[in-house]
Design an enzyme around this catalytic site. Structure first.
Site, short mmCIF file in Angstrom:
data_model
loop_
_atom_site.label_atom_id
_atom_site.label_comp_id
_atom_site.label_asym_id
_atom_site.label_seq_id
_atom_site.Cartn_x
_atom_site.Cartn_y
_atom_site.Cartn_z
N LYS A 93 39.58 35.50 37.55
CA LYS A 93 40.13 36.33 36.47
C LYS A 93 40.98 37.47 36.98
CE LYS A 93 36.78 39.78 35.17
NZ LYS A 93 35.62 40.06 34.37
N LYS A 98 38.20 38.06 41.65
CA LYS A 98 38.36 38.97 40.51
C LYS A 98 39.27 40.10 40.96
CE LYS A 98 35.71 42.01 37.53
NZ LYS A 98 34.38 42.27 36.96
C1 PBG Z 1 32.24 44.01 34.89
C2 PBG Z 1 33.03 43.03 34.12
C3 PBG Z 1 34.31 43.31 33.64
C4 PBG Z 1 34.70 42.21 32.93
C5 PBG Z 1 33.67 41.25 32.97
N1 PBG Z 1 32.63 41.78 33.74
C6 PBG Z 1 35.12 44.55 33.72
C7 PBG Z 1 35.34 45.24 34.99
O1 PBG Z 1 35.34 44.63 36.06
O2 PBG Z 1 35.51 46.45 34.93
C8 PBG Z 1 36.01 42.14 32.21
C9 PBG Z 1 36.13 41.21 31.11
C10 PBG Z 1 37.22 41.49 30.15
O3 PBG Z 1 38.08 42.38 30.32
O4 PBG Z 1 37.24 40.77 29.15
N2 PBG Z 1 31.32 43.61 35.74
#
Ligand code: PBG
Length: 334
Positions: free
Chosen positions: A254, A199
Site C-alpha cells: 500500500k 508500506k
Molecule cells: C496504521 C495503519 C494505517 C493504515 C492502515 N494501518 C495508517 C498509518 O500507517 O498511519 C492506513 C489505511 C488507510 O489510509 O486507509 N498501522
C-alpha cells in the site's frame, strides 16, 4: 497498405470484449475495512470519506451481516480507541477487553466462519503520539525491538479472541518472525499472517488517521523512520523477500494505486498471494474526482480496483467494497 492486423476486431461488441477480457473484478476480490468505536447504536460518518462510517459493535454486526449477504468474504477491523486508553506504552493494545477483541468475539459468536476477520497489528490506535510503536528512552524514534514485544502480545490477544489473520502494519524490522514464533509457541500455529510488507510513508493515510483518532486530518505525523521512502522500489522488494523468508502467508502492499510497479513485480516473482490496500486517501481521490466531474463513483472506483487487480493483486482492501459489491451484482456485466 491497409492494416491486416486489426486489434479493434476484438473490441467491436460488448460480448467479444467480455469474452477476451483478462481480468474481471469480482466481489470475492474485496476485503472490507471497518472502523469501530465504543458505545452502542452508533453509526457516525467519517470526515472526508462520504459513505464510510464508524460503528459501535452492535451496528457493526448489522453492517457485517449485510456484507456477508453481498458475498464479501472478509473484513478488516480498525478501532477508534477512547483517549483514556491511549498511553506511551500502548498496553491496552493487548488487553482482551479492548474494542477490537470485543468486536472479534461478537463477530465470531454471531457469524462463525461465514466471514474472515483480519486484525491489524500495530500500536497507533493505542499510543498517545499516534506512532505505530513505542518510543525509545530519548523519545527520539520508535524503538524497534521494544515494539516487537508488544506486537507479539497484541497478536496473541487478537488470536485468543478469534482473529483469523493478523496483519502487522507497523513496518518494524523482524516482526513477522517474532509474531510467528509467539503464535506458534502459544498453539496458534493456524492463525495466518498478512504482512504489510511494503508500506510507503504516504500522504494518503490522512482520513484513516483521523478516523481512528490518532491524528486530526491535515495534522502530520512523520513515520518516515519506519515506513518506506516512496523513491525506492528495490527496498520494497527486499522488505517483501524478508517477510516471505520470515514466514508471512500473504503480502500486502500500500497505497495501491501508487505501488502498481511493486505489485506487478512482486506478484510475478513470489509464490505467495499478494494483496493491495486501496487506502483512505485513494478513496477520497476517487470520490472527489467523480463528484467534481459528475461521473458515477462506482465506475471510477471499479476502474481503479480493476487496474490494481490487473497489476497482480489477488485481493484488495477497499472502503468501497459494499458499494462495488452492489454494483457488480446488479450489473453482472460491466
Ligand atoms: C496504521 C495503519 C494505517 C493504515 C492502515 N494501518 C495508517 C498509518 O500507517 O498511519 C492506513 C489505511 C488507510 O489510509 O486507509 N498501522
Amino acid at each position: 497498405m491497409l492494416p491486416i492486423i486489426r486489434p479493434r476486431r476484438i473490441r467491436k461488441h460488448k460480448w467479444i470484449r467480455d469474452l477476451v477480457a483478462q481480468e474481471q473484478l469480482l466481489v470475492q476480490d474485496l476485503i472490507y475495512p471497518l472502523f469501530i468505536t465504543s458505545g452502542s447504536n452508533i453509526t457516525s460518518p467519517i470526515n472526508k470519506m462520504p459513505g464510510v462510517f464508524v460503528y459501535s459493535i452492535d451496528k457493526l454486526l448489522d453492517e457485517i451481516s449485510k456484507s456477508i449477504n453481498q458475498g464479501i468474504l472478509a473484513i478488516a477491523l480498525f478501532p477508534q480507541i477512547d483517549n483514556e486508553f491511549k498511553t506511551l506504552d500502548a498496553h491496552h493494545s493487548y488487553s482482551d477487553d479492548n474494542l477490537v477483541c470485543k468486536a472479534v468475539r461478537a463477530i465470531k459468536q454471531k457469524f462463525s466462519d461465514q466471514v474472515g476477520v483480519i486484525c491489524d497489528v500495530a500500536l497507533d490506535p493505542y499510543t498517545l503520539h499516534g506512532h505505530d510503536g513505542v518510543l525509545n528512552t530519548e523519545m527520539s524514534d520508535v524503538d524497534n525491538d521494544a515494539t516487537l514485544e508488544i506486537l507479539g502480545k497484541q497478536a496473541l490477544s487478537l488470536s485468543r479472541n478469534g482473529a483469523d489473520f493478523v496483519a502487522p502494519s507497523d513496518m518494524m524490522d523482524g516482526r513477522i518472525r517474532y509474531i510467528r514464533s509467539a503464535l506458534d509457541q502459544n498453539s496458534f500455529a493456524n492463525i495466518g499472517i498478512i504482512s504489510y510488507a511494503a508500506k510507503y510513508a504516504s500522504k494518503l493515510y490522512g482520513p484513516f488517521r483521523q478516523a481512528i483518532g490518532s491524528k486530526k486530518i491535515g495534522e502530520s505525523i512523520n513515520k518516515e523512520s519506519y515506513q518506506m521512502d516512496i523513491r525506492n522500489s528495490k527496498e520494497a522488494l527486499q522488505e517483501i523477500e524478508l517477510d516471505v523468508e520470515e514466514s508471512a502467508d500473504i503480502i500486502l502492499i500500500k497505497p495501491a494505486i501508487h505501488s502498481l510497479d511493486i505489485i506487478a513485480n512482486t506478484s510475478s516473482s513470489i509464490k505467495i498471494p499478494v494483496f493491495a490496500y486501496q487506502v483512505s486517501g485513494e478513496y477520497v481521490m476517487n470520490y472527489l474526482y467523480s463528484s467534481s466531474c459528475d461521473i458515477s463513483f462506482e465506475s471510477v472506483i471499479i476502474e481503479s480496483l480493476t487496474c490494481i487487480k490487473r497489476s497482480g493483486a489477488r485481493a484488495i482492501f477497499s472502503y468501497a467494497a459494499p458499494l462495488v459489491a452492489n454494483f457488480l451484482k446488479s450489473n453482472n456485466r460491466l
